[in-house]
Design a protein around this motif. Structure first.
Motif, PDB file in Angstrom:
ATOM      1  N   GLU A   1       7.223  -6.461   5.837  1.00  0.00           N
ATOM      2  CA  GLU A   1       7.390  -5.396   6.901  1.00  0.00           C
ATOM      3  C   GLU A   1       6.297  -4.340   6.885  1.00  0.00           C
ATOM      4  N   GLY A   2       5.596  -3.829   7.786  1.00  0.00           N
ATOM      5  CA  GLY A   2       4.859  -2.825   7.845  1.00  0.00           C
ATOM      6  C   GLY A   2       3.361  -3.249   7.563  1.00  0.00           C
ATOM      7  N   THR A   3       2.913  -4.494   7.998  1.00  0.00           N
ATOM      8  CA  THR A   3       1.529  -4.880   7.665  1.00  0.00           C
ATOM      9  C   THR A   3       0.906  -4.492   9.288  1.00  0.00           C
ATOM     10  N   PHE A   4      -0.482  -4.695   9.149  1.00  0.00           N
ATOM     11  CA  PHE A   4      -1.054  -4.554  10.400  1.00  0.00           C
ATOM     12  C   PHE A   4      -0.816  -5.635  11.219  1.00  0.00           C
ATOM     13  N   THR A   5      -0.490  -6.781  10.532  1.00  0.00           N
ATOM     14  CA  THR A   5      -0.083  -8.033  11.270  1.00  0.00           C
ATOM     15  C   THR A   5       1.080  -8.005  12.136  1.00  0.00           C
ATOM     16  N   GLU A   6       2.081  -6.951  11.457  1.00  0.00           N
ATOM     17  CA  GLU A   6       3.507  -6.994  12.233  1.00  0.00           C
ATOM     18  C   GLU A   6       3.000  -6.190  13.501  1.00  0.00           C
ATOM     19  N   ALA A   7       1.993  -4.808  13.197  1.00  0.00           N
ATOM     20  CA  ALA A   7       1.834  -4.268  14.585  1.00  0.00           C
ATOM     21  C   ALA A   7       1.125  -5.038  15.469  1.00  0.00           C
ATOM     22  N   ALA A   8       0.264  -6.157  15.129  1.00  0.00           N
ATOM     23  CA  ALA A   8      -0.314  -6.954  16.039  1.00  0.00           C
ATOM     24  C   ALA A   8       0.727  -7.651  16.843  1.00  0.00           C
ATOM     25  N   LEU A   9       1.738  -8.294  16.129  1.00  0.00           N
ATOM     26  CA  LEU A   9       2.795  -9.026  16.690  1.00  0.00           C
ATOM     27  C   LEU A   9       3.829  -8.058  17.596  1.00  0.00           C
ATOM     28  N   ARG A  10       3.881  -6.823  17.296  1.00  0.00           N
ATOM     29  CA  ARG A  10       4.698  -6.071  18.450  1.00  0.00           C
ATOM     30  C   ARG A  10       3.692  -5.461  19.666  1.00  0.00           C
ATOM     31  N   ALA A  11       2.514  -5.754  19.291  1.00  0.00           N
ATOM     32  CA  ALA A  11       1.430  -5.616  20.504  1.00  0.00           C
ATOM     33  C   ALA A  11       1.594  -6.999  21.307  1.00  0.00           C
ATOM     34  N   LEU A  12       1.638  -7.941  20.973  1.00  0.00           N
ATOM     35  CA  LEU A  12       1.526  -9.041  21.723  1.00  0.00           C
ATOM     36  C   LEU A  12       2.956  -9.541  22.166  1.00  0.00           C
TER      37      LEU A  12
ATOM     38  N   PHE B   1      -6.692   3.409   7.667  1.00  0.00           N
ATOM     39  CA  PHE B   1      -6.008   3.513   6.415  1.00  0.00           C
ATOM     40  C   PHE B   1      -5.668   4.904   5.722  1.00  0.00           C
ATOM     41  N   PHE B   2      -4.688   4.839   5.278  1.00  0.00           N
ATOM     42  CA  PHE B   2      -3.949   6.152   4.396  1.00  0.00           C
ATOM     43  C   PHE B   2      -3.841   5.607   3.205  1.00  0.00           C
ATOM     44  N   LEU B   3      -3.800   6.779   2.313  1.00  0.00           N
ATOM     45  CA  LEU B   3      -3.509   6.577   0.996  1.00  0.00           C
ATOM     46  C   LEU B   3      -2.070   7.278   0.689  1.00  0.00           C
ATOM     47  N   PHE B   4      -1.208   6.402   0.502  1.00  0.00           N
ATOM     48  CA  PHE B   4       0.142   6.780   0.130  1.00  0.00           C
ATOM     49  C   PHE B   4       0.695   6.858  -1.230  1.00  0.00           C
TER      50      PHE B   4
ATOM     51  N   ALA C   1      -1.448   1.014   6.042  1.00  0.00           N
ATOM     52  CA  ALA C   1      -1.215   1.526   7.542  1.00  0.00           C
ATOM     53  C   ALA C   1      -0.382   2.576   7.322  1.00  0.00           C
ATOM     54  N   ARG C   2      -0.315   3.385   8.362  1.00  0.00           N
ATOM     55  CA  ARG C   2       0.799   4.486   8.479  1.00  0.00           C
ATOM     56  C   ARG C   2       2.089   3.828   8.443  1.00  0.00           C
ATOM     57  N   ILE C   3       2.157   2.652   9.194  1.00  0.00           N
ATOM     58  CA  ILE C   3       3.697   2.095   9.647  1.00  0.00           C
ATOM     59  C   ILE C   3       4.108   1.633   8.178  1.00  0.00           C
ATOM     60  N   ALA C   4       3.388   1.191   7.340  1.00  0.00           N
ATOM     61  CA  ALA C   4       3.918   0.858   6.149  1.00  0.00           C
ATOM     62  C   ALA C   4       4.379   1.673   4.788  1.00  0.00           C
ATOM     63  N   GLY C   5       3.443   3.105   5.069  1.00  0.00           N
ATOM     64  CA  GLY C   5       3.809   4.101   4.045  1.00  0.00           C
ATOM     65  C   GLY C   5       5.191   4.719   4.784  1.00  0.00           C
ATOM     66  N   GLU C   6       5.259   5.048   5.878  1.00  0.00           N
ATOM     67  CA  GLU C   6       6.436   5.478   6.503  1.00  0.00           C
ATOM     68  C   GLU C   6       7.479   4.715   6.357  1.00  0.00           C
ATOM     69  N   ARG C   7       7.675   3.310   6.326  1.00  0.00           N
ATOM     70  CA  ARG C   7       8.969   2.360   6.248  1.00  0.00           C
ATOM     71  C   ARG C   7       9.177   2.367   4.767  1.00  0.00           C
ATOM     72  N   TYR C   8       8.379   2.398   3.950  1.00  0.00           N
ATOM     73  CA  TYR C   8       8.729   2.616   2.520  1.00  0.00           C
ATOM     74  C   TYR C   8       9.093   3.725   1.938  1.00  0.00           C
ATOM     75  N   GLY C   9       9.215   4.919   2.901  1.00  0.00           N
ATOM     76  CA  GLY C   9       9.312   6.118   2.273  1.00  0.00           C
ATOM     77  C   GLY C   9       8.528   6.819   1.469  1.00  0.00           C
ATOM     78  N   LEU C  10       7.078   6.570   1.748  1.00  0.00           N
ATOM     79  CA  LEU C  10       6.008   7.263   0.970  1.00  0.00           C
ATOM     80  C   LEU C  10       5.433   8.406   1.581  1.00  0.00           C
ATOM     81  N   SER C  11       4.680   9.317   0.726  1.00  0.00           N
ATOM     82  CA  SER C  11       4.063  10.467   1.230  1.00  0.00           C
ATOM     83  C   SER C  11       2.522  10.243   1.676  1.00  0.00           C
ATOM     84  N   PRO C  12       1.946  10.621   2.442  1.00  0.00           N
ATOM     85  CA  PRO C  12       0.566  10.627   2.748  1.00  0.00           C
ATOM     86  C   PRO C  12      -0.188  11.564   2.050  1.00  0.00           C
ATOM     87  N   ILE C  13      -1.008  11.137   1.386  1.00  0.00           N
ATOM     88  CA  ILE C  13      -2.215  12.050   0.653  1.00  0.00           C
ATOM     89  C   ILE C  13      -3.390  12.281   1.227  1.00  0.00           C
ATOM     90  N   ALA C  14      -3.907  11.227   1.738  1.00  0.00           N
ATOM     91  CA  ALA C  14      -4.861  11.187   2.453  1.00  0.00           C
ATOM     92  C   ALA C  14      -4.848  10.429   3.877  1.00  0.00           C
TER      93      ALA C  14
END
Length: 315
Positions: A11-22, A89-92, A154-167
């Protein structure tokens, strides 16, 4: 039974974002995150999933090898839809970490290739390790005792796994995008929309001077525009290649159908991958308009003329 959709997980891949767009209304229980592209194809082929979503090509890195290999080999599947997803891309990292704390970074190989410039400028001494997906990288960083300090995802992955964005927006190309496709077992094709794409794999009969030119001529003489051409090894030995092709139009159109018939005559095999609507993100693309003598109406008129001649009605 509800439709079930396999996709490259976790969960949280760009592919999941693509699935939800389709499939905007798909319920979480009807999605099947899979460990690899091959697992997505296997789930669809076995009937465990109605369809699957996988990455096909990236605007920076080109074709996705694992997807192309699965489309060549195994039980044939067809592409029924596509979507383009912007890649940011984000650095988490775990909470409290700073850029100075980052010694080991995990991410997917395609993401690493697209962020090398940023890493060399901001984390020149950090060790980068590739894993199965950007979401897998974020999940690994979030686990206790993780061997990695940060993940590029991706943002979706970092947020889903409770990480903090650094960049954020650390990709070297700000307009990077990935094309994802929905695959399914063969069945009725989507109806033509006027802005369609046809995909296939062509296997040359033998290697001889002009073999590729003969292949391309089948489209050129019928006014069918190719939007992608990529060679891939067949796996049958060095020097043996097949060609992935994307063309404007739908196989139901006369000129596209005739181009495929011409191709089948000169190739040892053709694997038809589908005719389907172009992604909404590509709607600003203006399809090539064939000149006089190569429109679908001209092909129909020529076919009617030939039928009259064959029946003896030559006037």
């Amino acid at each position: 039974m509800p439709n079930r959709y396999a996709y490259l997980g976790p969960e949280g891949t760009f592919t999941e974002a693509a699935l939800r767009a389709l499939e905007p209304g798909v319920a979480p229980e009807d999605t099947v995150p899979s460990d690899g592209v091959d697992a997505v194809f296997a789930a669809v082929r076995r009937g465990e999933a109605t369809a699957g979503v996988v990455p096909l090509e990236n605007s920076v890195e080109g074709g996705v090898t694992a997807t192309l290999a699965e489309l060549i080999n195994g039980e044939p599947l067809i592409i029924t839809a596509e979507v383009e997803v912007p890649v940011e891309f984000f650095l988490f990292a775990r909470g409290g970490a700073t850029l100075a704390d980052i010694k080991r970074v995990a991410t997917h190989s395609h993401a690493l290739a697209q962020c090398r410039g940023w890493l060399s400028r901001h984390l020149p001494h950090a060790e980068a390790t590739t894993v199965s997906s950007t979401a897998a990288a974020a999940r690994a960083v979030a686990e206790p005792g993780a061997p990695y300090d940060a993940a590029i995802s991706a943002r979706i992955a970092g947020e889903r796994y409770g990480l903090s964005p650094i960049a954020q927006d650390i990709g070297d190309r700000s307009e990077a995008a990935t094309r994802f496709v929905r695959i399914a077992r063969p069945g009725p094709l989507p109806e033509p929309t006027g802005t369609d794409r046809t995909s296939l794999v062509a296997f040359l009969t033998d290697d001889h001077p002009g073999a590729l030119a003969e292949l391309l001529d089948q489209f050129a003489v019928r006014g069918v525009n190719l939007t992608r051409l990529e060679s891939r090894p067949t796996g049958d030995g060095l020097g043996r290649y097949c060609f992935f092709l994307d063309a404007d139009g739908h196989v139901a159109e006369a000129r596209v159908g005739e181009a495929l018939m011409g191709l089948r005559r000169i190739c040892t095999d053709i694997r038809f991958l589908g005719s389907y609507p172009r992604s909404a993100a590509g709607n600003d693309y203006t399809p090539f308009m064939p000149s006089r003598s190569n429109s679908n109406a001209d092909f129909h008129a020529a076919a009617e003329w030939l039928e009259r001649v064959r029946s003896g009605r030559i006037r």
